[in-house]
Design an enzyme around this catalytic site. Structure first.
Site, PDB file in Angstrom:
ATOM      1  CG  LEU A  77       6.870   2.516  -5.987  1.00 45.91           C
ATOM      2  CD1 LEU A  77       8.325   2.088  -5.991  1.00 45.91           C
ATOM      3  CD2 LEU A  77       6.592   3.407  -7.190  1.00 45.91           C
ATOM      4  CG  LEU A 133      -1.995  -1.146   1.185  1.00 41.28           C
ATOM      5  CD1 LEU A 133      -2.941  -1.019   2.370  1.00 41.28           C
ATOM      6  CD2 LEU A 133      -2.785  -1.180  -0.119  1.00 41.28           C
ATOM      7  CE1 TYR A 155      14.672   3.711   1.605  1.00 38.19           C
ATOM      8  CE2 TYR A 155      15.793   5.627   0.700  1.00 38.19           C
ATOM      9  CZ  TYR A 155      14.941   4.562   0.542  1.00 38.19           C
ATOM     10  OH  TYR A 155      14.351   4.340  -0.677  1.00 38.19           O
TER      11      TYR A 155
END
Ligand code: AKB
Length: 332
Positions: A31, A28, A159
């Protein structure tokens, strides 16, 4: 050994033998829904299962199979893979660059511990595994103009660190256990009908919505910050193409892909061709700016182009036209 040929003939349909059975995690996000749509067109609606820990909106729920899956719950993941005879896994669950810095423990758990579960499930069940990486897997000591596939990667965000880890672990599982791991480093992705969730490149999506709604946009990056970007259709097509590429065409398992690079100033000029009255002001977010300043400006994707024929369709003018066509039709 007794084999009931009739039974096996009828129970194994053409599509089941020819088509992969796909699971998409983190479905969700920006992409997943678009990817599911593309894959369902190709492999059949029921061969593609979208999953997330959130409740899907009605239109997503009714457009094809959706299932609850928590990548931090190994047993839950294994049950889904086994019960649905999954053969391909697209792993989209992740916290992006800016939200990752705001909650490092959660980012570490989802992006690193979650990936470990995914790698083990994929290796255990001989799945073909796609994990997206990013321009964020590079850092201030990487060459920025251009950034090749193989160079110094010392990112300074959780990240980025988690994505370098994913690249290395995926490749390690490939060489050690034969896992069919495939990975693309995405630029910032621009989409009209879905929102990115907490990235550094998000401004390039928000500007379209604000331009239409208020004619004003406050940009959180400096006007001359150049970053690689791509329209979502190119990104999803690239993802399907690398998954379908014959293994012998892949000289490596992690590729840069690119389409265009622009600055907020250049994007503004292109958007103003559609909405001349748009006013852009700059209110720089220090965290996002520092991240952007450490990322590639121009992304060298020549290996993807050479090995498996990657070619983008959308440049900046085409991207902006397409966004306005889509958003214009939704808002009119
Ligand atoms: C982000 O900005 O964090 C993402 C990315 C480029 O990976 N959109």
């Amino acid at each position: 050994r007794q084999v009931n040929l009739d039974a096996s003939f009828h129970s194994v349909s053409f599509s089941e033998t020819e088509h992969p059975r796909v699971l998409i995690t983190g479905g969700l996000g920006q992409l997943g829904v678009g990817l599911a749509k593309l894959l369902r067109k190709r492999f059949g609606k029921n061969n593609v299962i979208l999953s997330d820990i959130r409740k899907p909106p009605d239109n997503v729920f009714y457009s094809g199979p959706f299932i609850y899956s928590d990548i931090l719950d190994y047993k839950n993941l294994r049950e889904i893979v086994v019960n649905n005879r999954i053969t391909w896994l697209f792993h989209y669950s992740a916290l992006l660059s800016a939200v990752g810095e705001a909650n490092v423990p959660l980012a570490r758990s989802v992006n690193i511990t979650g990936l470990h579960n995914i790698l083990d499930i994929a290796a255990e069940h001989s799945l073909r595994l796609f994990v997206p990486s990013t321009i964020g897997a590079f850092g201030p000591t990487s060459p920025r103009d251009p950034t090749p596939d193989l160079c110094i990667q010392r990112p300074r965000t959780i990240y980025g660190v988690s994505k370098v880890h994913a690249e290395l672990m995926g490749e390690y599982y490939h060489y050690r256990y034969g896992l069919d791991f495939r990975c693309l480093r995405y630029p910032g992705i621009i989409s009209a009908d879905t929102q990115p969730g907490g990235g550094t490149t998000d401004y390039a999506v928000q500007i379209f919505h604000d331009a239409i709604k208020t004619g004003k946009f406050k940009c959180n990056l400096k006007p001359d910050t150049r970053l690689p970007m791509m329209y979502i259709d190119d990104c999803l097509r690239a993802t399907l193409e690398i998954m379908e590429a014959p293994a012998e065409q892949l000289s490596m398992r992690t590729y840069n892909i690119s389409a265009m690079s622009f600055t907020p100033e250049e994007l503004t000029q292109e958007v103003q061709k559609h909405i001349p009255e748009l006013q852009v002001t700059y209110n720089v977010d220090a965290v996002r700016q520092a991240i952007a300043d450490s990322w590639p400006m121009i992304f060298d994707d020549s290996n993807a182009r050479q090995d498996w024929g990657w070619k983008h369709d959308y440049d900046l003018p085409e991207l902006v036209n397409t966004m306005f066509n889509f958003l214009g039709s939704v808002n009119s």
